[in-house]
Design a protein around this motif. Structure first.
Motif, PDB file in Angstrom:
ATOM      1  N   ARG A  46       0.837  -1.194   0.000  1.00  0.00           N
ATOM      2  CA  ARG A  46       0.000   0.000   0.000  1.00  0.00           C
ATOM      3  C   ARG A  46       0.877   1.250   0.000  1.00  0.00           C
ATOM      4  O   ARG A  46       1.640   1.488   0.935  1.00  0.00           O
ATOM      5  N   LEU A  47       0.760   2.066  -1.049  1.00  0.00           N
ATOM      6  CA  LEU A  47       1.587   3.251  -1.204  1.00  0.00           C
ATOM      7  C   LEU A  47       0.994   4.433  -0.449  1.00  0.00           C
ATOM      8  O   LEU A  47      -0.206   4.494  -0.207  1.00  0.00           O
ATOM      9  N   ASP A  48       1.845   5.379  -0.091  1.00  0.00           N
ATOM     10  CA  ASP A  48       1.380   6.577   0.596  1.00  0.00           C
ATOM     11  C   ASP A  48       2.264   7.755   0.208  1.00  0.00           C
ATOM     12  O   ASP A  48       3.208   7.622  -0.574  1.00  0.00           O
ATOM     13  N   LEU A  49       1.923   8.937   0.758  1.00  0.00           N
ATOM     14  CA  LEU A  49       2.553  10.178   0.322  1.00  0.00           C
ATOM     15  C   LEU A  49       3.594  10.715   1.293  1.00  0.00           C
ATOM     16  O   LEU A  49       4.470  11.480   0.883  1.00  0.00           O
ATOM     17  N   HIS A  50       3.498  10.349   2.553  1.00  0.00           N
ATOM     18  CA  HIS A  50       4.310  11.010   3.582  1.00  0.00           C
ATOM     19  C   HIS A  50       5.121  10.027   4.408  1.00  0.00           C
ATOM     20  O   HIS A  50       4.753   8.860   4.565  1.00  0.00           O
ATOM     21  N   PHE A  51       6.214  10.540   4.954  1.00  0.00           N
ATOM     22  CA  PHE A  51       7.015   9.897   5.991  1.00  0.00           C
ATOM     23  C   PHE A  51       7.556   8.528   5.571  1.00  0.00           C
ATOM     24  O   PHE A  51       7.542   7.580   6.349  1.00  0.00           O
ATOM     25  N   ASN A  52       8.035   8.424   4.349  1.00  0.00           N
ATOM     26  CA  ASN A  52       8.660   7.182   3.907  1.00  0.00           C
ATOM     27  C   ASN A  52      10.158   7.150   4.186  1.00  0.00           C
ATOM     28  O   ASN A  52      10.780   6.093   4.084  1.00  0.00           O
ATOM     29  N   LEU A  53      10.715   8.288   4.506  1.00  0.00           N
ATOM     30  CA  LEU A  53      12.142   8.339   4.844  1.00  0.00           C
ATOM     31  C   LEU A  53      12.307   8.359   6.356  1.00  0.00           C
ATOM     32  O   LEU A  53      11.434   8.864   7.066  1.00  0.00           O
ATOM     33  N   PRO A  54      13.414   7.800   6.847  1.00  0.00           N
ATOM     34  CA  PRO A  54      14.567   7.297   6.104  1.00  0.00           C
ATOM     35  C   PRO A  54      14.521   5.827   5.721  1.00  0.00           C
ATOM     36  O   PRO A  54      15.388   5.366   5.000  1.00  0.00           O
ATOM     37  N   ASP A  55      13.537   5.074   6.189  1.00  0.00           N
ATOM     38  CA  ASP A  55      13.595   3.620   6.061  1.00  0.00           C
ATOM     39  C   ASP A  55      13.136   3.068   4.721  1.00  0.00           C
ATOM     40  O   ASP A  55      13.516   1.958   4.352  1.00  0.00           O
ATOM     41  N   GLU A  56      12.293   3.806   3.981  1.00  0.00           N
ATOM     42  CA  GLU A  56      11.726   3.257   2.746  1.00  0.00           C
ATOM     43  C   GLU A  56      11.941   4.214   1.572  1.00  0.00           C
ATOM     44  O   GLU A  56      10.996   4.743   0.993  1.00  0.00           O
ATOM     45  N   GLU A  58      12.584   3.649  -1.381  1.00  0.00           N
ATOM     46  CA  GLU A  58      11.986   3.166  -2.632  1.00  0.00           C
ATOM     47  C   GLU A  58      10.548   3.649  -2.806  1.00  0.00           C
ATOM     48  O   GLU A  58      10.001   3.617  -3.915  1.00  0.00           O
ATOM     49  N   ARG A  59       9.930   4.142  -1.726  1.00  0.00           N
ATOM     50  CA  ARG A  59       8.549   4.628  -1.785  1.00  0.00           C
ATOM     51  C   ARG A  59       8.472   6.153  -1.761  1.00  0.00           C
ATOM     52  O   ARG A  59       7.394   6.717  -1.854  1.00  0.00           O
ATOM     53  N   GLU A  60       9.598   6.815  -1.632  1.00  0.00           N
ATOM     54  CA  GLU A  60       9.623   8.251  -1.365  1.00  0.00           C
ATOM     55  C   GLU A  60       9.187   9.082  -2.578  1.00  0.00           C
ATOM     56  O   GLU A  60       9.777   8.985  -3.665  1.00  0.00           O
ATOM     57  N   ILE A  61       8.154   9.931  -2.390  1.00  0.00           N
ATOM     58  CA  ILE A  61       7.679  10.812  -3.461  1.00  0.00           C
ATOM     59  C   ILE A  61       7.258  12.181  -2.919  1.00  0.00           C
ATOM     60  O   ILE A  61       6.670  12.977  -3.651  1.00  0.00           O
ATOM     61  N   PHE A  62       7.554  12.475  -1.652  1.00  0.00           N
ATOM     62  CA  PHE A  62       7.000  13.661  -0.999  1.00  0.00           C
ATOM     63  C   PHE A  62       7.183  14.939  -1.822  1.00  0.00           C
ATOM     64  O   PHE A  62       6.216  15.636  -2.138  1.00  0.00           O
ATOM     65  N   HIS A  66       4.093  16.638  -4.318  1.00  0.00           N
ATOM     66  CA  HIS A  66       3.517  17.945  -4.012  1.00  0.00           C
ATOM     67  C   HIS A  66       3.851  18.976  -5.091  1.00  0.00           C
ATOM     68  O   HIS A  66       3.060  19.897  -5.326  1.00  0.00           O
ATOM     69  N   ARG A  67       4.989  18.827  -5.744  1.00  0.00           N
ATOM     70  CA  ARG A  67       5.256  19.713  -6.888  1.00  0.00           C
ATOM     71  C   ARG A  67       4.215  19.507  -7.974  1.00  0.00           C
ATOM     72  O   ARG A  67       3.690  20.470  -8.539  1.00  0.00           O
ATOM     73  N   ARG A  68       3.894  18.266  -8.268  1.00  0.00           N
ATOM     74  CA  ARG A  68       2.891  17.989  -9.311  1.00  0.00           C
ATOM     75  C   ARG A  68       1.501  18.412  -8.849  1.00  0.00           C
ATOM     76  O   ARG A  68       0.668  18.853  -9.658  1.00  0.00           O
ATOM     77  N   GLN A  69       1.234  18.310  -7.549  1.00  0.00           N
ATOM     78  CA  GLN A  69      -0.041  18.777  -7.009  1.00  0.00           C
ATOM     79  C   GLN A  69      -0.164  20.291  -7.169  1.00  0.00           C
ATOM     80  O   GLN A  69      -1.221  20.801  -7.556  1.00  0.00           O
TER      81      GLN A  69
END
Length: 429
Positions: A46-56, A58-62, A66-69
């Protein structure tokens, strides 16, 4: 911003919620809330938008998401008036509750009309200029992104503004777009220094080629393709100057690209207007075409000074749309504050207190830090009779225990790794 820009941007925000088109504020807020942050140890798919760093990582898009938003919102307001753009709120130096930002002719009217319940300054603080500067000294992209997301430069404006802003439904408030344009500007400045941004994933939620809004499917966006703001035709103006360079007009998003600034515009250094494209540069001050600027034969290029709107004052604004009172529908997440995880590598012990004991209807368990865990209730025969899962919380309440027979029970609290944090015998009266 000029009076003209302020009025037209506020007009556009109200127009986006006037019922004549799908409500982009609602859609972006609901999407942001639905995919805000999940415990990926429970469902790693399950993908999400926030708080994927520092451990993940590979999921980081924060930052890219938000730039694209911000770009999606800016395109929406430019569909209403192509001369306007989102502004950014530099919350490291504009920190007054009586700032013009909150005037009724800018963002003030939305608070009452949309029932945003802001509480300006109630839960600060806002970031300091030093905290912004310190971010620029970080050379590693993920370290920079994690520090920016979790600490005051991003967090500050959310909690300081109050209302919807410190909740997953923060995009309900127009200040969200001013704030995240500032966050994006900080990333832009960092990238200009380090040239080191890189994402591991190649697509993003909402912008993965499958999501539709307003009858149109939004495009697939690789976050690595928008590391440079120029890929979206976005140039930040600051210090009374907008520098436009290293860009090729393509008319990808509209038939005429318009660059409208209150500031002086300087266009040069490989700014190209190819044959068959349309481009307009408009300033209320001055447009300078420098060496390196080229408008090819067959292109339609105009550089002009906006003398009509540059001198407008508050008393002579034209065309104010109705300031609609349109509170948002109730959503339980408006009461869910964002948990700003300072460090998800906290290995300090979890200290637990469970009460009351004896109990009658419920048991409350307090932890000294936010934890993902499950709670299991066993009878004295060792049979599991109740199990609940809790995410990122320091307070667990087990309700509706009045139906249990009087006697002894054992409560176990187990963390996401399967380790038992608490095993306690309690008494039901």
């Amino acid at each position: 911003m000029t009076d003209y820009e302020r009025t037209e941007l506020v007009n556009a925000f109200y127009a986006l919620r006037d019922g004549t088109r799908p409500d982009l504020f609602v859609d972006l807020a609901d999407f942001h809330s639905d995919f805000f942050n999940f415990d990926n140890t429970i469902d790693p798919t399950r993908l999400d938008l926030h708080f994927n760093l520092p451990d993940e990582p590979e999921r980081e898009i924060f930052l890219a998401w938000h730039r694209r938003q911000m770009f999606e919102m800016e395109q929406a307001v430019q569909n209403i008036n192509p001369r306007i753009s989102l502004a950014f709120w530099n919350s490291s130096n504009d920190q007054s509750t009586t700032s013009p930002l909150w005037d009724q002719n800018l963002l003030g009217s939305f608070n009452a009309n949309w029932s945003l319940n802001r509480n300006l300054g109630g839960d600060g603080p806002l970031p300091t200029p030093l905290e912004v500067t310190n971010l620029y000294g970080m050379a590693d992209f993920f370290e920079f992104s994690n520090e920016l997301e979790r600490r005051p430069v991003h967090r500050g404006a959310h909690v300081w503004t109050g209302g919807a802003m410190p909740t997953p439904l923060s995009p309900r408030d127009p200040i969200f777009y001013f704030h995240h344009s500032f966050v994006d500007w900080v990333w832009y400045n960092w990238e200009e220094i380090h040239q080191n941004s890189s994402f591991q994933t190649t697509s993003m939620l909402r912008y993965d080629g499958t999501y539709s809004f307003g009858g149109q499917t939004l495009p697939l966006v690789n976050p690595n393709d928008i590391i440079d703001t120029r890929s979206l035709g976005v140039f930040y103006g600051s210090n009374q100057l907008a520098e436009l360079n290293n860009y090729i007009v393509s008319n990808t998003y509209r038939n005429e690209e318009i660059f409208y600034y209150q500031y002086v515009i300087e266009a040069g250094s490989n700014f190209l207007v190819p044959s068959g494209t349309n481009c307009r540069m408009e300033s209320v001050n001055e447009v300078r075409l420098l060496p390196g600027f080229e408008a090819s034969a067959g292109s339609n290029f105009v550089a002009t000074i906006d003398q009509v709107n540059s001198g407008l004052t508050g008393k002579s604004r034209t065309g104010e749309v109705a300031r609609l009172k349109k509170p948002y529908d109730y959503d339980a997440n408006i009461n869910t504050p964002i948990v700003w995880e300072e460090d998800n590598k906290d290995d300090s012990p979890v200290i637990i207190q469970a009460y009351p004991n004896p109990f009658t209807e419920k048991i409350t368990i307090n932890l000294n830090k936010n934890t993902n865990c499950s709670v299991e209730v066993y009878n004295m025969m060792g049979m599991l009779i109740r199990q609940e899962t809790f995410h990122n919380t320091d307070t667990i309440i087990i309700n509706k225990l009045y139906g249990l027979s009087a006697g002894f029970y054992v409560i176990k609290v187990v963390d996401a790794n399967g380790d038992i944090l608490l095993a306690k015998r309690v008494v039901k009266l």
